[in-house]
Design a protein around this motif. Sequence first.
Motif, PDB file in Angstrom:
ATOM      1  N   VAL A  18       0.835  -1.181  -0.060  1.00  0.00           N
ATOM      2  CA  VAL A  18       0.044  -0.125   0.026  1.00  0.00           C
ATOM      3  C   VAL A  18       0.922   1.250  -0.011  1.00  0.00           C
ATOM      4  O   VAL A  18       1.851   1.158   0.844  1.00  0.00           O
ATOM      5  CB  VAL A  18      -0.962   0.092   1.258  1.00  0.00           C
ATOM      6  N   SER A  19       0.551   2.047  -0.755  1.00  0.00           N
ATOM      7  CA  SER A  19       1.502   3.569  -0.682  1.00  0.00           C
ATOM      8  C   SER A  19       0.726   4.298   0.267  1.00  0.00           C
ATOM      9  O   SER A  19      -0.525   4.368   0.454  1.00  0.00           O
ATOM     10  CB  SER A  19       0.919   4.226  -2.190  1.00  0.00           C
ATOM     11  N   GLU A 214       2.660   2.727   8.983  1.00  0.00           N
ATOM     12  CA  GLU A 214       2.955   1.654   8.272  1.00  0.00           C
ATOM     13  C   GLU A 214       2.871   0.242   8.783  1.00  0.00           C
ATOM     14  O   GLU A 214       2.608  -0.880   8.137  1.00  0.00           O
ATOM     15  CB  GLU A 214       4.344   1.791   7.560  1.00  0.00           C
ATOM     16  N   GLU A 247      -6.422   3.846   5.343  1.00  0.00           N
ATOM     17  CA  GLU A 247      -5.365   4.960   5.755  1.00  0.00           C
ATOM     18  C   GLU A 247      -6.002   5.489   7.264  1.00  0.00           C
ATOM     19  O   GLU A 247      -4.984   5.504   8.110  1.00  0.00           O
ATOM     20  CB  GLU A 247      -5.560   5.820   4.742  1.00  0.00           C
TER      21      GLU A 247
END
Length: 667
Positions: A18-19, A214, A247
């Motif tokens: 995942v960015s 992250e 997110e």
Amino acid sequence: MKKYVVYTIVAAMILSLVSCGESGSRTAAAAKDATPKDAAATGSSALAASLAATELAASPNGDYSTMGTLAEESPVIDGIYTAPVEYKADEGKYYLTDLKRRFRVGNFNGKTSKDENFKPVYSAGNSIFGDTEEEADQELYKGFYLTTEIGKIRDYFLKSFGVDTQGHTLFIGYNDGKEDGKNAYGGVGEDKTYSTIYVGKNVSFPCRDILAHEYTHTIQYMHHFVQDVNEKGSEVKIDEETVTISEGLADVFACFYTGKWDLDFTPLGNGVAHRNAANPSGNHKANIHDEVKSSEKEYGYNYATCISRAAYLMSESKAFTKEALQSLWFDAMVSLTAHCKYTDLREAMEKAAIRAKMTGKQKLALANAFDAVGISHFDTAAKYNGDIEVAIYDHENNFYDDYKVEIYRLIKDSRDNGATWNYTTTFVESHDRNKPEPLQLHLDEGTYRILISDNSPGQKIVDYTIAVDPASGKRLIEERNFDVPDSEDAGPGDSDGEAEPEDSGDSDGEAEPEDSGDSDDAAEPEDSGDEAAGPGDSQGESEEDGGDGESSDGFQGLWITFSSMGTLYYFDGGKVTCYSKTDYSAPVSDRHYTKKWTRNYIVEDLSGADGPGRAAVLESGIEYRLIDGSPDVLDCYFLDENNRYQLSGSGSLMRVTDYTIDDLILQ
Ligand SMILES: [Zn+2]
């Protein structure tokens, strides 16, 4: 141990990441990467100084299984940075590897984070990292910092929630060249046999907030819910609400871990600044999920703040301990599935609150927080066409003729300080029905609350929240058993009706049908053929409640539904009373409730697959089941037209312990 064994493992990696940054303006965030020699010259004990003579605390005798004395608490001692290592005797090398936590650390040297570019960080010949030029070129402080900081984050998750990478190795890579080295990623290998956190070469250190974010992604991946979210730039269509939730939850746990609501993402170097759950709009992020932001491409990141803001508001409510709040969010996070939507998150939170046996006060705080960020049950109201037919039947399936239909319009309007939605309830129209035929309504586009109440005192009331959308084909609102069972009049002549069966589902009375989708979970055919007695017999034959109203049938007390905070139920020794609050513009904590009806119930024992437990059986065919193992949740079942019990998906009630019936201000 075989040479290159680490490379072999890495070569097997297939990345699915995942960015976590945003492609913003390319302001160079030159991470002034001091070389080890520079740092040695400074001599301070700050991070940079730790580059100097980086000595590992591994036992120097070549026992590669040794973890070292390490580094849990104070990795930097007098300028010496210590970290766990693995010694491979056949290579004569120490690797920056935390065997206990299963971390392996590598340097991408500015190349793209592909398997073959992951170069494990090492020291040859002795445990002093950086005492040769070749070793120093590895930019060791990055590896050491990541090992230490991610180690703390991992320990936090393990201690708080009992999870780590679940036995898998976490590959930690730095100097990733992807996206100009201005980003960071957390994910897992495609087969979920290992986890990854990769940090770009232009990310500046320290970057604690980013790492906590992250690491949360690696947990999410291991628990499945974002596995279908693809790498940025992928051809595959990304589900934006799922990205936002992913997110947002990564931010929530970064907040929990760091103990601050304002997360600093500037080290990414890609133009991302702060995301502040306490004040998202201060950084041009969304306070509320439907605020439109400039760049659709960055939807997930711009809206993530409405998720973390909900956590912030729950914290501000002071209804939860820190531990309880964090556990609740974690429980909800790991129960989410791929392609989850905002409302799935809310539902997951509500269910987690039930599992955690949270109090009514806590559940209200949860509801308030999610309403405030616009993740509301109002927004998920079932869609109906503007031409609506209301068909009400008695228990013999004849059209019923003595009821009232009241319609209110709900308008989501102002916000308090730009941060919280309010709802205005406006009366639209009322229909007193005395004809045995369906009522035809026409409503303009909008959201409505429709109350259908039996004119016989103390009888049924049904409460719908619907959205009128001309594109919807759904027209029929249908209710059955809308009469007093003991006034046997009509024969089985069943005047039926053209009523299409399109929307069966919520034929339950008490339970709010507002979020449709009820008749799931086929219930057992336990069929109570017995015509449940008339309103006279509150005594029931249950042993437990032999007379005294305060008996311990387990139902005693106040109960509330999640799907509509506007309805309360009070069970008291064989009688259940429903209280309703029609003013949705009032805050949910407002206790002005109106008594709607009282009905008798008898208690029956549940056994078999359902039990052990009891059911409060109402004469309407509705029963509330209370399982011994879950004494604070009542599940509502209703008899369908085939005389089978069906679980009403929206009808579960939660026990309220914060206040009693005497606290209600009745009008
Ligand atoms: Zn992220």
